[in-house]
Design a protein around this motif. Structure first.
Motif, short mmCIF file in Angstrom:
data_model
loop_
_atom_site.label_atom_id
_atom_site.label_comp_id
_atom_site.label_asym_id
_atom_site.label_seq_id
_atom_site.Cartn_x
_atom_site.Cartn_y
_atom_site.Cartn_z
N VAL A 82 -68.29 1.38 119.20
CA VAL A 82 -68.73 1.89 117.89
C VAL A 82 -69.10 3.38 118.01
O VAL A 82 -68.66 4.20 117.20
N VAL A 83 -69.90 3.70 119.04
CA VAL A 83 -70.32 5.09 119.21
C VAL A 83 -69.10 5.98 119.43
O VAL A 83 -68.99 7.08 118.86
N PHE A 84 -68.16 5.48 120.24
CA PHE A 84 -66.95 6.25 120.50
C PHE A 84 -66.17 6.46 119.20
O PHE A 84 -65.69 7.56 118.91
N TYR A 85 -66.08 5.38 118.37
CA TYR A 85 -65.37 5.49 117.10
C TYR A 85 -66.01 6.58 116.25
O TYR A 85 -65.33 7.43 115.68
N LEU A 86 -67.34 6.55 116.18
CA LEU A 86 -68.04 7.54 115.36
C LEU A 86 -67.82 8.96 115.90
O LEU A 86 -67.77 9.92 115.15
N THR A 108 -65.16 10.09 117.07
CA THR A 108 -63.83 10.61 116.71
C THR A 108 -63.70 10.79 115.19
O THR A 108 -62.64 11.10 114.68
N CYS A 109 -64.83 10.56 114.51
CA CYS A 109 -64.88 10.59 113.05
C CYS A 109 -64.57 12.00 112.52
O CYS A 109 -64.74 12.99 113.21
N LEU A 162 -70.92 16.08 110.93
CA LEU A 162 -72.31 15.67 111.09
C LEU A 162 -72.40 14.41 111.95
O LEU A 162 -73.16 14.35 112.92
N ILE A 163 -71.57 13.42 111.63
CA ILE A 163 -71.58 12.17 112.39
C ILE A 163 -71.20 12.43 113.85
O ILE A 163 -71.80 11.89 114.78
N SER A 179 -53.44 4.54 108.49
CA SER A 179 -54.72 5.15 108.13
C SER A 179 -55.50 5.47 109.41
O SER A 179 -55.15 5.01 110.50
N ASP A 180 -56.58 6.26 109.27
CA ASP A 180 -57.41 6.62 110.43
C ASP A 180 -57.88 5.38 111.18
O ASP A 180 -57.80 5.29 112.39
N GLY A 181 -58.36 4.40 110.40
CA GLY A 181 -58.88 3.18 111.01
C GLY A 181 -57.79 2.43 111.74
O GLY A 181 -58.01 1.92 112.85
N GLN A 182 -56.61 2.40 111.16
CA GLN A 182 -55.49 1.70 111.80
C GLN A 182 -55.06 2.40 113.08
O GLN A 182 -54.78 1.77 114.09
N VAL A 183 -55.00 3.74 113.02
CA VAL A 183 -54.64 4.49 114.22
C VAL A 183 -55.62 4.19 115.33
O VAL A 183 -55.25 3.95 116.47
N PHE A 184 -56.92 4.16 114.97
CA PHE A 184 -57.94 3.88 115.98
C PHE A 184 -57.75 2.50 116.58
O PHE A 184 -57.76 2.32 117.79
#
Lengths: 222, 217, 242
Positions: free
Chosen positions: A43-47, A49-50, A54-55, A132-137
């Motif tokens: 989760v932290v890693f995902y955030l 790459t957001c 700020l995030i 989408s971004d989420g799909q790529v991730f």
């Protein structure tokens, strides 16, 4: 010396149920924090790459702070500090929360390192295909990054097992705490601690063997 | 007591935290370098001894080894002072990790450069000293920094053997003021600050020794 | 007597006879080019000269002294033979200048200023003086080979041995290094060069030695080699020419 060993092994046999119980607690904690630490780490890693700067900044701060702060201080803060504000938790819960926060920071850092080594054109290609971004991730980034990080992540699991011995300092009766009790009954400290070291070493070896097997199975060709 | 008051109370412990960290890091560096050197320069039997050493020490928790040394050894007639006990546990464990880092870095040294040095007429030790080691140290810098920060983060264990470092002072202070939350928050910030200062120092060192074409950090 | 006299040199790796009785002389002041297909034992031959590889049998006399025996001071021998590698083999943690001075300071025990003076003279000679403070990663392949030559020459060797000195270089740099080798030889430096680059070979010498399947099968001018009675020799020199 021989008498010492005999006294030690007699007491060990007597207290074996307790020691084994402690060992199970140690493994419980290790497995729990390895899983939770990995999940939170992802989760932290995902955030991190957001798209939001700020995030990204906040997650960077999170990783940096928990890597820079000793685990034991974090455990003491939760265990001895928070009750002052009315937050009381069992030693296991404290250890679980403290370790998870700490381990997640490390895991996120490993994943980030792997991510930085990834081929950027692959991600561009995926975006160009319309993901989408989420799909790529989910479909591109995470599977690759996780595979690349397997050695680091398994080392972290070994670290988790060894570090779990710290939990006895906040009264969690895991393996090392039980060994302490054993040592206190006959004052054979050297033998008791040596015994503990050998047990840790054996489990570490077991994890190493399993990790090698996993690495072999999921390595990416090329 | 406010944060500033807490900070003043804990300041005395900072010296000991830094001392423990330095002593253990230097022990780790000296022993780790020796192990890596012996491993590189000697034949199969000694190399196996080095491998066993690193494997054993990387498989044992710091706290357990510390207790063996400090509480266990007196039982067989060896009384070890607290700081030495830290060096013999945390220091030696970090030496094993450092030896592994050095081993990996030595693998990155180009064999042709070693051959060239050999063709020049250097002894095996000269080659190690002038060619392999300088490159090894530069390759290992990121790993070494990780290891030293790791030593800093394990340094609170020193309280269990009675060294009055930050954590020990914090425990004492918590017992009298019951302000655990603020105290450990300050402790956390203190460690984090030491960690950042350490990083700044290492970066400066890295810039000084940087050689174009040899990547590190 | 020749500076180097190789007689019936043999080297086996396990069952493989890499060198099967090589005979070769190198006269002081000459430049000798050894050519041959890959795997013919060229590199092994060079490495036997300074004992990076120990020959199985046969003799090598260097300056009248037998160098294959167990009593030989191998390190002293190596200091007398400058070695230049295909992959340059510059020490990448050292500047250009330090690459050249290292051997002078640590092996010849020269004081730093003396070593630097000597090194600078060689770097001048090879046109690399202006780059003395750069690191290997910052200079081109051709420049690296110049530094490697300067490093070898600075030790005042009796000869320079070159192992495929141009095969990691592009054509322009090849020519550049070829000219340099020729120039050094005209200044009196004895050289033994192993290569499969016919352009380089012809640029630096009129003749070549053909090493094939572990033996010297011919030594002649390029024209003679291309029309040699021996078929493998003829094929090699005609093919590489085209």
């Amino acid at each position: 010396m021989v008498n010492g060993w005999m006294a030690f092994s007699r007491d060990l046999q007597e207290q074996l149920p307790l020691v084994l119980n402690g060992l199970i607690e140690t493994l419980n904690l290790t497995v729990a924090i390895s899983i939770s630490g990995l999940l939170l780490g992802v989760v932290v890693f995902y955030l991190s790459t957001c798209r939001s700067a700020l995030i990204r900044q906040v997650t960077k701060g999170y990783i940096s702070f928990f890597i820079g702060m000793p685990l034991i201080v974090l455990l003491f803060l939760i265990y001895y500090g928070l009750p002052q504000w009315g937050v009381r938790m069992s030693p296991f819960t404290v250890a679980f929360i403290g370790f998870t926060l700490n381990v997640a920071a490390y895991n996120a850092a490993y994943l980030t390192t792997a991510f930085n080594g990834m081929d950027a054109t692959e991600l561009e290609a995926a975006h160009a295909q319309g993901f989408s971004d989420g799909q790529v991730f989910r479909y591109i980034t995470l599977p690759q990054v996780l595979r690349l990080s397997v050695p680091a992540l398994t080392n972290q699991v070994i670290g988790n097992l060894k570090d779990s011995s710290v939990a006895f300092l906040i009264q969690y009766t895991e393996f090392f705490a039980r060994v302490q009790e054993l040592a206190a009954t006959n004052f054979q400290f050297f033998k008791a601690y040596l015994f503990a070291a050998l047990v840790y070493l054996a489990i570490v070896s077991l994890i190493v063997v399993i990790a090698r097997m996993i690495e072999k199975r999921i390595c990416i060709i090329g | 007591m406010d944060m500033l008051g807490i900070l003043q109370h804990l300041a005395g412990g900072v010296v000991y935290t830094v001392l423990v960290t330095l002593v253990c890091s230097l022990t780790g560096l000296a022993v780790g370098l020796s192990v890596a050197t012996i491993r590189r320069l000697s034949g199969a039997p000694l190399r196996t001894v080095c491998d066993v050493y690193t494997y054993l020490l990387r498989g044992v928790p710091v706290l357990v080894l510390l207790f063996i040394v400090y509480f266990g050894l007196p039982g067989i007639g060896l009384k070890v002072p607290p700081l030495l006990a830290m060096a013999l546990s945390l220091g030696l464990i970090s030496s094993a990790y450092l030896a592994e880092i050095f081993r990996g870095a030595l693998d990155s040294v180009d064999p042709v450069e070693v051959l060239a040095a050999q063709a020049m007429g250097m002894t095996r030790f000269q080659i190690f000293w002038h060619i392999e080691m300088p490159q090894m140290l530069r390759f290992s810098l990121p790993g070494m920094v990780n290891e030293f920060t790791s030593v800093l983060k394990y340094s609170p264990f020193a309280y269990t053997v009675g060294i009055p470092e930050i954590t020990k002072e914090a425990i004492t202070l918590t017992a009298t003021t019951l302000q655990g939350a603020e105290i450990y928050l300050v402790v956390g910030i203190l460690y984090f600050s030491i960690y950042r200062i350490l990083l700044v120092g290492v970066r400066a060192l890295e810039r000084y020794f940087r050689v174009p074409g040899i990547a590190s950090l | 007597m020749a500076l180097i006299e190789i007689r019936e040199l043999e080297k086996r790796f396990n069952d493989q006879r890499v060198l099967a009785g090589v005979n070769l002389d190198v006269e002081a002041g000459e430049i000798k080019v050894v050519m041959g297909p890959s795997g013919c034992g060229k590199s092994t031959l060079l490495r036997c000269l300074n004992r990076l590889v120990d020959p199985t049998s046969g003799t090598i006399h260097f300056d009248g002294q037998e160098v294959t025996g167990p009593m030989v001071d191998v390190r002293l021998l190596r200091q007398k033979i400058g070695f230049v590698f295909q992959q340059f083999a510059l020490y990448r943690h050292l500047s250009v200048l330090d690459n050249v001075t290292l051997g002078l300071r640590k092996l010849q025990k020269l004081r730093k200023p003396d070593a630097e003076e000597k090194a600078m003279a060689q770097l001048e000679r090879l046109g690399m003086a202006a780059h003395k403070d750069k690191f290997p990663a910052q200079i081109s392949g051709g420049q690296k080979q110049r530094v490697a030559l300067a490093r070898a020459l600075a030790m005042d060797p009796a000869m320079i041995v070159l192992d495929e000195p141009t095969s990691a270089l592009d054509p322009v740099m090849c020519r550049e290094v070829g000219e340099l080798i020729r120039q050094l030889n005209s200044e009196g430096v004895t050289m033994l060069c192993v290569t499969h680059d016919i352009d380089l070979a012809q640029a630096i010498s009129e003749k070549a030695v053909f090493l094939n399947q572990g033996v010297v099968s011919a030594e002649a001018t390029f024209a003679a080699l291309a029309n040699h009675d021996h078929e493998a020799t003829r094929t090699f020199f005609n093919r590489t020419k085209a």
